[in-house]
Write an enzyme that holds these catalytic residues in place. Sequence first.
Site, PDB file in Angstrom:
ATOM      1  CB  SER A 179      -0.839  -0.014   1.282  1.00 25.71           C
ATOM      2  OG  SER A 179      -1.493   1.228   1.477  1.00 25.71           O
TER       3      SER A 179
ATOM      4  CE1 TYR B  78      -4.619  -2.080   4.862  1.00 22.85           C
ATOM      5  CE2 TYR B  78      -3.283  -0.127   4.468  1.00 22.85           C
ATOM      6  CZ  TYR B  78      -4.010  -1.195   3.982  1.00 22.85           C
ATOM      7  OH  TYR B  78      -4.127  -1.374   2.624  1.00 22.85           O
TER       8      TYR B  78
HETATM    9  N1  LIG Z   1      -8.508  -1.097  -1.842  1.00 19.23           N
HETATM   10  C1  LIG Z   1      -7.505  -0.256  -1.623  1.00 19.23           C
HETATM   11  O1  LIG Z   1      -7.669   0.967  -1.707  1.00 19.23           O
HETATM   12  C2  LIG Z   1      -6.131  -0.757  -1.317  1.00 19.23           C
HETATM   13  C3  LIG Z   1      -5.076   0.155  -1.384  1.00 19.23           C
HETATM   14  C4  LIG Z   1      -3.790  -0.282  -1.111  1.00 19.23           C
HETATM   15  C5  LIG Z   1      -3.582  -1.599  -0.753  1.00 19.23           C
HETATM   16  N2  LIG Z   1      -4.624  -2.463  -0.688  1.00 19.23           N
HETATM   17  C6  LIG Z   1      -4.348  -3.839  -0.301  1.00 19.23           C
HETATM   18  O2  LIG Z   1      -4.780  -4.716  -1.312  1.00 19.23           O
HETATM   19  C7  LIG Z   1      -5.095  -5.986  -0.722  1.00 19.23           C
HETATM   20  C8  LIG Z   1      -6.463  -6.442  -1.236  1.00 19.23           C
HETATM   21  O3  LIG Z   1      -7.442  -5.545  -0.770  1.00 19.23           O
HETATM   22  P1  LIG Z   1      -8.845  -5.271  -1.507  1.00 19.23           P
HETATM   23  O4  LIG Z   1      -8.981  -3.816  -1.588  1.00 19.23           O
HETATM   24  O5  LIG Z   1      -8.961  -6.105  -2.731  1.00 19.23           O
HETATM   25  O6  LIG Z   1      -9.840  -5.757  -0.353  1.00 19.23           O
HETATM   26  P2  LIG Z   1     -11.046  -6.792  -0.388  1.00 19.23           P
HETATM   27  O7  LIG Z   1     -11.721  -6.632   0.935  1.00 19.23           O
HETATM   28  O8  LIG Z   1     -11.856  -6.628  -1.616  1.00 19.23           O
HETATM   29  O9  LIG Z   1     -10.306  -8.201  -0.469  1.00 19.23           O
HETATM   30  C9  LIG Z   1      -9.554  -8.738   0.604  1.00 19.23           C
HETATM   31  C10 LIG Z   1      -9.738 -10.241   0.619  1.00 19.23           C
HETATM   32  O10 LIG Z   1      -8.933 -10.792   1.683  1.00 19.23           O
HETATM   33  C11 LIG Z   1      -9.697 -11.841   2.260  1.00 19.23           C
HETATM   34  N3  LIG Z   1      -9.270 -12.123   3.614  1.00 19.23           N
HETATM   35  C12 LIG Z   1      -9.503 -11.357   4.719  1.00 19.23           C
HETATM   36  N4  LIG Z   1      -9.063 -11.981   5.810  1.00 19.23           N
HETATM   37  C13 LIG Z   1      -8.531 -13.177   5.417  1.00 19.23           C
HETATM   38  C14 LIG Z   1      -7.945 -14.278   6.097  1.00 19.23           C
HETATM   39  N5  LIG Z   1      -7.800 -14.272   7.430  1.00 19.23           N
HETATM   40  N6  LIG Z   1      -7.531 -15.328   5.362  1.00 19.23           N
HETATM   41  C15 LIG Z   1      -7.698 -15.357   4.016  1.00 19.23           C
HETATM   42  N7  LIG Z   1      -8.250 -14.345   3.320  1.00 19.23           N
HETATM   43  C16 LIG Z   1      -8.673 -13.265   4.019  1.00 19.23           C
HETATM   44  C17 LIG Z   1     -11.126 -11.322   2.228  1.00 19.23           C
HETATM   45  O11 LIG Z   1     -12.084 -12.366   2.406  1.00 19.23           O
HETATM   46  C18 LIG Z   1     -11.201 -10.646   0.875  1.00 19.23           C
HETATM   47  O12 LIG Z   1     -11.674 -11.524  -0.143  1.00 19.23           O
HETATM   48  C19 LIG Z   1      -5.034  -5.792   0.800  1.00 19.23           C
HETATM   49  O13 LIG Z   1      -3.819  -6.287   1.310  1.00 19.23           O
HETATM   50  C20 LIG Z   1      -5.095  -4.285   0.953  1.00 19.23           C
HETATM   51  O14 LIG Z   1      -4.466  -3.844   2.117  1.00 19.23           O
HETATM   52  C21 LIG Z   1      -5.908  -2.082  -0.970  1.00 19.23           C
END
Ligand SMILES: NC(=O)c1ccc[n+]([C@@H]2O[C@H](COP(=O)([O-])OP(=O)(O)OC[C@H]3O[C@@H](n4cnc5c(N)ncnc54)[C@H](O)[C@@H]3O)[C@@H](O)[C@H]2O)c1
Length: 253
Positions: A135, A148
């Site tokens: 991130s 986070y």
């Molecule tokens: N969306 C954003 O703005 C953003 C920005 C920067 C980084 N990220 C990072 O990208 C990654 C994906 O995020 P996203 O936005 O697609 O979120 P999302 O909520 O759509 O997807 C996250 C997934 O992780 C799964 N998950 C949660 N806990 C878990 C566990 N204990 N075991 C297995 N799976 C688990 C969830 O079920 C979900 O399907 C994350 O690491 C997040 O920090 C997201």
Amino acid sequence: MPRSQRRAAIVTGAAGGIGSAIAARLDKDGVDVLAVDLASAAATYSGPGVSHAADLTTREGNRDTVRAAVETFGRLDIIVANAGFQHVAPVADFPEDRWDALLALMLTSPFLLAKYGWPALLEAPQGGRFLVIASAHALVASPFKAGYVAAKHGALGLVKTLALEGADHGISACAICPGYVRTRLVQQQIATQAKAHGLSEDRVLDDVILTAQPVKRLIEPEEVAELAAFLLGPHGRSFTGTPVSIDQGWTAR
Ligand SMILES: NC(=O)c1ccc[n+]([C@@H]2O[C@H](COP(=O)([O-])OP(=O)(O)OC[C@H]3O[C@@H](n4cnc5c(N)ncnc54)[C@H](O)[C@@H]3O)[C@@H](O)[C@H]2O)c1
């Protein structure tokens, strides 16, 4: 593509916004994907690859995940540590269980996947690849996101260490550092902040969520997936030990 030339990948959080886009994009490149998510999400996963249920906050969940990939595909070339969640609270009120879970999922799970997957990555004919979806919060902080921000900074440290240990063995490791991406993780923050600030969700997006981003546009999950495919492809192999930002100018400040 002949079976012997297909690479095999673990993608965690594959039922989520960024994970499902990465799984689909890798599938397009002829990569066999083990699509890993919590049991409830894995049960309804309809994207490409083989769905695998695991709670990645546990050692057993991470061990089983690597075992399943090697058993299913007979090899493991790529690990994409993507699963994550957010918890927003001031430090004095930050729930300790949420801190533990954030660190377990976004720092310890990438470490365990690397540890358990390392012997297989060493055998990858085109070189093992380790990618963390970190991130902008791996590089800079925001208030109320102690767990986070700490986990994401730690994951970048892990990536740097793996890059050094993998250098002589054809293994690369890097971190994608996105700004705000249009997924459930952000939608939930918009709803929470709208309630907390008494503002409409549109106002919250522009005035609260995207204040750090000079370009006021959410990134699409497919843009992150395209970058992941490049980094994991033949032209990405010189990227190692480094954060790769896709953040609408956030960290230029
Ligand atoms: N969306 C954003 O703005 C953003 C920005 C920067 C980084 N990220 C990072 O990208 C990654 C994906 O995020 P996203 O936005 O697609 O979120 P999302 O909520 O759509 O997807 C996250 C997934 O992780 C799964 N998950 C949660 N806990 C878990 C566990 N204990 N075991 C297995 N799976 C688990 C969830 O079920 C979900 O399907 C994350 O690491 C997040 O920090 C997201």
